[in-house]
Write a protein that holds these residues in place. Structure first.
Motif, PDB file in Angstrom:
ATOM      1  N   ASP A   1       0.831  -1.209   0.000  1.00  0.00           N
ATOM      2  CA  ASP A   1       0.000   0.000   0.000  1.00  0.00           C
ATOM      3  C   ASP A   1       0.865   1.259   0.000  1.00  0.00           C
ATOM      4  N   SER A   2       1.922   1.244   0.787  1.00  0.00           N
ATOM      5  CA  SER A   2       2.817   2.393   0.873  1.00  0.00           C
ATOM      6  C   SER A   2       3.504   2.662  -0.468  1.00  0.00           C
ATOM      7  N   ILE A   3       3.971   1.606  -1.102  1.00  0.00           N
ATOM      8  CA  ILE A   3       4.636   1.732  -2.409  1.00  0.00           C
ATOM      9  C   ILE A   3       3.652   2.212  -3.463  1.00  0.00           C
ATOM     10  N   SER A   4       2.440   1.669  -3.437  1.00  0.00           N
ATOM     11  CA  SER A   4       1.420   2.056  -4.412  1.00  0.00           C
ATOM     12  C   SER A   4       1.096   3.541  -4.317  1.00  0.00           C
ATOM     13  N   LEU A   5       0.955   4.055  -3.097  1.00  0.00           N
ATOM     14  CA  LEU A   5       0.643   5.476  -2.904  1.00  0.00           C
ATOM     15  C   LEU A   5       1.799   6.360  -3.382  1.00  0.00           C
TER      16      LEU A   5
END
Length: 223
Positions: free
Chosen positions: A71-75
């Motif tokens: 999720d962090s990478i996607s954002l």
């Protein structure tokens, strides 16, 4: 005086529009490298937790940490491509080449937290498809993703769920099951049964230990 002001305004608007849609050689090289990075980190967290995660954190915690990192990478990737789009417009073949254009699309495809952004990019891609300036298959997959996220039926059937036989099935169903292979061919996608069987096999491999515990010894493929 009025005519000069109008002319100046028209030229200014044109320059702003042109600058937003063009990319210099220097910027192009930098953007391509950044898109390579975006794809690399996206794919590292696209599947299931690696064994080292499971060994270090245990099965349950491994998934929790893995998904949080995803999720962090996607954002972060979304922030990067939104900035690129704001500056250069949609990055098609003409601006960055086919491979980098696909790398740009990846983070759009995975931006399920921002459906409005996905819809906006789908509209942009529709224009590029007409010009043969993006992969038709990328457009098809994003259209399905948007429809899936909106709870609608899909035209291409790429977004999947799994039935009680652990076979891949289209999430929310198909808009037109009769003509799906014809449509998929037009958008450079493989025959639908081949796709479903390939994804069923992948699903089995990813969960083989769990399936064996249930007595499922092989993937149930479509005949």
């Amino acid at each position: 005086m009025m005519k000069k002001n109008i002319l100046f305004l028209s030229i200014s608007i044109c320059l702003l529009a042109c600058s937003a849609q063009s990319i210099s050689k220097k910027d192009r090289d930098r953007v391509i490298k950044e898109l390579e990075y975006i794809k690399k980190v996206d794919q590292e967290y696209a599947g299931i937790p690696p064994q080292m995660f499971k060994n270090k954190y245990g099965e349950k915690n491994a998934w929790k940490i893995f998904l949080a990192k995803r999720d962090s990478i996607s954002l972060d990737n979304q922030k990067r491509i939104k900035k690129m789009f704001s500056k250069y417009g949609y990055l098609g073949f003409d601006k960055v080449g086919e491979e980098a254009s696909n790398n740009f699309w990846i983070s759009i495809q995975h931006a399920d937290n921002d459906i409005e952004f996905q819809k906006q990019m789908l509209d942009e891609m529709r224009k590029e498809v007409i010009k043969n300036n993006v992969r038709r298959s990328d457009y098809a997959l994003l259209e399905d993703r948007v429809n899936k996220n909106l709870g609608k039926k899909q035209r291409f059937g790429s977004q999947l769920d799994y039935n009680n036989l652990e076979q891949a099935v289209p999430k929310n169903g198909l808009a037109d099951s009769i003509n799906i292979d014809k449509l998929r061919k037009e958008f450079d996608l493989e025959p639908y049964k081949d796709y479903l069987n390939r994804m069923t096999q992948n699903h089995y491999r990813m969960n083989e230990k769990l399936f064996l515990e249930k007595g499922i010894k092989f993937p149930n493929l479509y005949k």
